[in-house]
Enzyme design. Structure first.
Site, PDB file in Angstrom:
ATOM      1  N   ASN A 256       0.867  -0.781   0.005  1.00 29.59           N
ATOM      2  CA  ASN A 256      -0.211  -0.016   0.151  1.00 29.59           C
ATOM      3  C   ASN A 256       1.181   0.806  -0.374  1.00 29.59           C
ATOM      4  OD1 ASN A 256      -2.190   1.384   0.722  1.00 29.59           O
ATOM      5  ND2 ASN A 256      -2.193   1.429   2.613  1.00 29.59           N
ATOM      6  N   TRP A 257       0.438   2.250  -0.806  1.00 30.57           N
ATOM      7  CA  TRP A 257       2.002   3.137  -1.350  1.00 30.57           C
ATOM      8  C   TRP A 257       0.958   4.370  -0.576  1.00 30.57           C
ATOM      9  CZ3 TRP A 257       4.600   3.306  -7.068  1.00 30.57           C
ATOM     10  CH2 TRP A 257       5.620   2.759  -6.552  1.00 30.57           C
ATOM     11  N   LYS A 258       0.089   4.476   0.054  1.00 31.59           N
ATOM     12  CA  LYS A 258      -0.219   5.264   0.342  1.00 31.59           C
ATOM     13  C   LYS A 258      -0.489   6.630  -0.184  1.00 31.59           C
ATOM     14  CE  LYS A 258       0.225   3.784   4.440  1.00 31.59           C
ATOM     15  NZ  LYS A 258       0.031   3.411   6.458  1.00 31.59           N
TER      16      LYS A 258
ATOM     17  N   GLU B 288      -6.951   4.366   7.890  1.00 33.82           N
ATOM     18  CA  GLU B 288      -6.992   5.581   7.331  1.00 33.82           C
ATOM     19  C   GLU B 288      -7.905   6.033   6.603  1.00 33.82           C
ATOM     20  OE1 GLU B 288      -2.794   5.617   6.121  1.00 33.82           O
ATOM     21  OE2 GLU B 288      -1.924   4.506   7.651  1.00 33.82           O
TER      22      GLU B 288
ATOM     23  N   SER C  75       3.356  -2.255  10.181  1.00 32.89           N
ATOM     24  CA  SER C  75       5.187  -2.591  10.338  1.00 32.89           C
ATOM     25  C   SER C  75       5.774  -3.697  10.340  1.00 32.89           C
ATOM     26  CB  SER C  75       5.531  -1.729  12.127  1.00 32.89           C
ATOM     27  OG  SER C  75       5.299  -0.881  11.986  1.00 32.89           O
TER      28      SER C  75
ATOM     29  N   GLY D 299       3.030   1.965  10.603  1.00 32.31           N
ATOM     30  CA  GLY D 299       3.679   3.404  10.739  1.00 32.31           C
ATOM     31  C   GLY D 299       4.592   3.339  11.941  1.00 32.31           C
TER      32      GLY D 299
ATOM     33  N   GLY E 266       2.774  -1.152   4.046  1.00 30.85           N
ATOM     34  CA  GLY E 266       2.714  -0.396   3.957  1.00 30.85           C
ATOM     35  C   GLY E 266       4.540   0.338   3.618  1.00 30.85           C
ATOM     36  N   GLY E 267       4.753   1.153   4.287  1.00 33.58           N
ATOM     37  CA  GLY E 267       6.064   2.115   4.567  1.00 33.58           C
ATOM     38  C   GLY E 267       7.895   1.151   3.354  1.00 33.58           C
TER      39      GLY E 267
ATOM     40  N   HIS F 187      -9.139   0.840   4.834  1.00 37.16           N
ATOM     41  CA  HIS F 187      -8.325   0.674   5.951  1.00 37.16           C
ATOM     42  C   HIS F 187      -8.281   2.167   7.060  1.00 37.16           C
ATOM     43  CE1 HIS F 187      -4.187   2.223   6.724  1.00 37.16           C
ATOM     44  NE2 HIS F 187      -3.038   1.577   5.912  1.00 37.16           N
TER      45      HIS F 187
ATOM     46  N   GLU G 214      -5.217  -5.182  10.414  1.00 36.48           N
ATOM     47  CA  GLU G 214      -4.123  -4.762  11.236  1.00 36.48           C
ATOM     48  C   GLU G 214      -4.521  -3.151  12.156  1.00 36.48           C
ATOM     49  OE1 GLU G 214      -2.539  -2.984   7.063  1.00 36.48           O
ATOM     50  OE2 GLU G 214      -4.209  -2.099   7.219  1.00 36.48           O
TER      51      GLU G 214
HETATM   52  C1  PEP Z   1      -0.623   0.254   6.051  1.00 35.86           C
HETATM   53  O1  PEP Z   1      -0.543   1.217   5.724  1.00 35.86           O
HETATM   54  O2  PEP Z   1      -1.316  -1.183   5.396  1.00 35.86           O
HETATM   55  C2  PEP Z   1       0.605  -0.589   6.388  1.00 35.86           C
HETATM   56  C3  PEP Z   1       0.182  -1.429   7.078  1.00 35.86           C
HETATM   57  O3  PEP Z   1       2.017   0.663   7.205  1.00 35.86           O
HETATM   58  P1  PEP Z   1       2.819   0.218   7.727  1.00 35.86           P
HETATM   59  O4  PEP Z   1       3.341  -1.431   7.019  1.00 35.86           O
HETATM   60  O5  PEP Z   1       3.894   1.300   6.939  1.00 35.86           O
HETATM   61  O6  PEP Z   1       2.769   0.117   9.007  1.00 35.86           O
END
Ligand code: PEP
Length: 248
Positions: free
Chosen positions: A9-11, A95, A208, A169, A229-230, A93, A163
């Site tokens: 997920n590049w957000k 967010e 994470s 994050g 994500g990251g 998600h 999640e």
């Molecule tokens: C996400 O945004 O779905 C996510 C899991 O982010 P991260 O891996 O950066 O925690």
């Protein structure tokens, strides 16, 4: 046997220059290898699909509207994602639940819109830190699952992503005991509601996930992959996660 999945997920990150890295990701070529899905921001979808045309990487959206078309400025219909080359879309998600006040009912409607467009819905659920510390954490996650997953969910059209909001994050992850307990509960709920389809539906862990912790997380029986994500922004970080999944 559930096929494993590494979803990125590049957000609201990503440039056209970053797309070239996608084609370097390896894995996903056969049904025994992990599937790879990258979800870039909507304006990059078409170029991402072109960049991965000859690679095993599939492309997904990050959200869709519940309606097929209409007066919804700034929103994107599921069929538009499909036309741009997506085969999946993330819905619910945390967010979006926080920033756009999305409810379980709305997430469910978005998942139904995804199915109607021929997309796989990656339905996100997960608790806040306060909820994790309270006595009803598993019940809260179960209620989110019930409310967000449509009755027409199948192993093919749906992926569940667990999640924990407090792990996204932050560099913090639940203990393995918490991950196992939560994923086992989700599997039980899916089987109770969807029988064989629930047994075969993939359940991802997200929050994470890094090259350093992926292998341990993937040891859990009911963790079928990760929503990342990251660490999905650079092939150098994402590839080791895919490799850990392949080795799990
Ligand atoms: C996400 O945004 O779905 C996510 C899991 O982010 P991260 O891996 O950066 O925690």
């Amino acid at each position: 046997m559930r096929r494993t999945l590494a979803a990125g997920n590049w957000k609201m990150n990503g440039t056209p220059e970053m797309l070239a890295e996608l084609a370097t990701l390896t894995g996903g070529a056969s049904d025994t290898a992990p599937q790879i899905i990258i979800c870039p921001p909507a304006p990059l979808l078409t170029r991402a699909a072109e960049a991965t045309a000859n690679s095993p990487v599939d492309i997904g959206g990050q959200d869709c509207h519940a309606n097929a078309k209409g007066a919804h400025t700034g929103d994107v219909a599921a069929s538009m994602l499909k036309d741009a080359g997506a085969s999946a879309v993330i819905v619910g998600h945390s967010e979006r639940r926080a920033d756009h006040h999305e409810t379980n009912a709305q997430v469910r409607a978005k998942a139904e819109a995804a199915y109607a467009a021929g997309l796989t819905a990656i339905i996100c659920i997960g608790e806040s830190e306060e909820e994790r510390l309270g006595p009803d954490c598993l019940d809260i996650i179960a209620a989110q699952l019930d409310g967000s997953a449509p009755d027409s969910a199948t192993a093919e059209n749906t992926v569940i992503a667990y999640e924990p909001i407090w792990a996204i994050g932050t560099g913090r992850v639940p203990t393995m005991e918490q991950i196992v307990e939560t994923h086992d509960m989700i599997r039980e709920k899916l089987i109770n509601r969807f029988a064989d389809q629930g047994e075969n539906m993939r359940v991802l862990y997200g929050g994470s996930v890094k090259p350093t912790n992926a292998a341990e997380i993937f040891q859990a029986e009911n963790v079928d992959g990760a929503l990342v994500g990251g660490a999905s922004l650079k092939a150098a970080d994402f590839q080791p996660i895919i490799d850990a999944l392949a080795a799990s």
